[in-house]
Design an enzyme around this catalytic site. Structure first.
Site: not given
Length: 318
Positions: A132-133
């Site tokens: 996740k970014l």
């Protein structure tokens, strides 16, 4: 009649938005997502104390420097919780890169590699992990490189069409547009209440979904951050929806009939030329809601990461 949650599953892959393993067992989702706030919350569950101790011991074995130990323990704890969740869900776990790296492409890539290596050392293939970014320009560019390496990414804190378009053009595996936080902003800004069909978050996700399908993008749309079950029901047919335990329970206890609202495109047309960085920054900046909510989301995740690190530092120092 089947409950609303079971009615939803044929149209949409259900993902649990929690680090609580007992809740995941109860609702049997396909995948699960975590973030710094959920990891902090999970770390307070007594049953997780062994996972924390394992992370502490591992961090001590890696370095004598306290600051490095704190960072390592935080990464290992996130992976330890992910490993427990992967024993239950058949699909994937999303594990988040430190929000404080949201404007640093190279540092985000380095952290992603570290998380993947920790999972692989525990015998988990990268095909079961989503990194996740935050959907900053730098986060999207990091995701583009990671995807080219075969590391799939979940672009989160997504509030605008500009972010969604850039993510698809970068080849991101999945995006998490935030429904409820968009609603929060518009309610505060206008003083109005919105029905589920008029909900600005629902309208945003529907628009993104239709754009992706019409232009043949493979990026998965996973609606996130829900405030009520009405939003979820209006997005039946979305590729995936990640839902917290309270709303999963509400859906399970309901028999409201589900009708598929989001449908595949009847024809696919070529997309426009890819956005430049300048175009992205201008279009994103034009959306006051998205600018405010992205900044707020990054700050809040960073605060919770900091709280988690204080807890870990105290344990490492004792």
């Amino acid at each position: 009649m089947a409950n609303t949650l079971e009615q939803l599953k044929p149209f949409t892959t259900i993902v649990a938005d929690t680090g609580d393993i007992e809740a995941i067992k109860r609702y049997q989702p396909e995948d699960a997502t975590t973030n710094p706030s959920l990891i902090l919350k999970a770390s307070e569950i007594p049953e997780y104390s062994a996972l924390i101790e394992n992370a502490i011991d591992w961090a001590k074995s890696q370095s004598d420097d306290l600051a490095q130990q704190v960072e390592d323990a935080g990464d290992k704890l996130a992976v330890n919780i992910g490993l427990e969740i992967l024993k239950i869900v058949p699909g994937r776990i999303s594990t988040e890169v430190d929000a404080r790296l949201s404007f640093d492409k190279e540092a985000s890539i380095t952290k992603a590699h570290k998380l993947i290596n920790l999972y692989q050392a525990a015998g988990i293939d990268k095909s079961r992990i989503l990194i996740k970014l935050a959907s900053t320009w730098e986060g999207i560019c990091a995701a583009k490189q990671l995807e080219q390496e075969g590391i799939n990414c979940n672009l989160t804190l997504l509030f605008s069409f500009a972010q969604a378009r850039a993510c698809a053009e970068a080849g991101a595996y999945l995006i998490s547009p935030f429904v409820g936080r968009i609603l929060d902003w518009y309610k505060k800004d206008t003083g109005l209440e919105f029905s589920a069909t008029e909900d600005p978050g629902v309208v945003s996700v529907t628009s993104i979904y239709n754009y992706y399908k019409r232009h043949g993008f493979n990026t998965v749309v996973m609606g996130a951050s829900f405030r009520n079950t009405g939003e979820i029901i209006e997005l039946a047919g979305c590729d995936r929806l990640t839902i917290g335990p309270a709303l999963l329970e509400e859906l399970q206890n309901s028999t409201t009939p589900i009708v598929q609202k989001l449908l595949p495109a009847t024809e696919v047309v070529a997309p426009e030329a890819e956005m430049t960085e300048a175009q992205f920054r201008w279009e994103f900046n034009e959306d006051a809601m998205a600018v405010e909510k992205l900044a707020e989301g990054i700050r809040n995740f960073a605060i919770d990461q900091g709280k988690l690190e204080v807890m870990l530092k105290n344990k490492l120092s004792s």
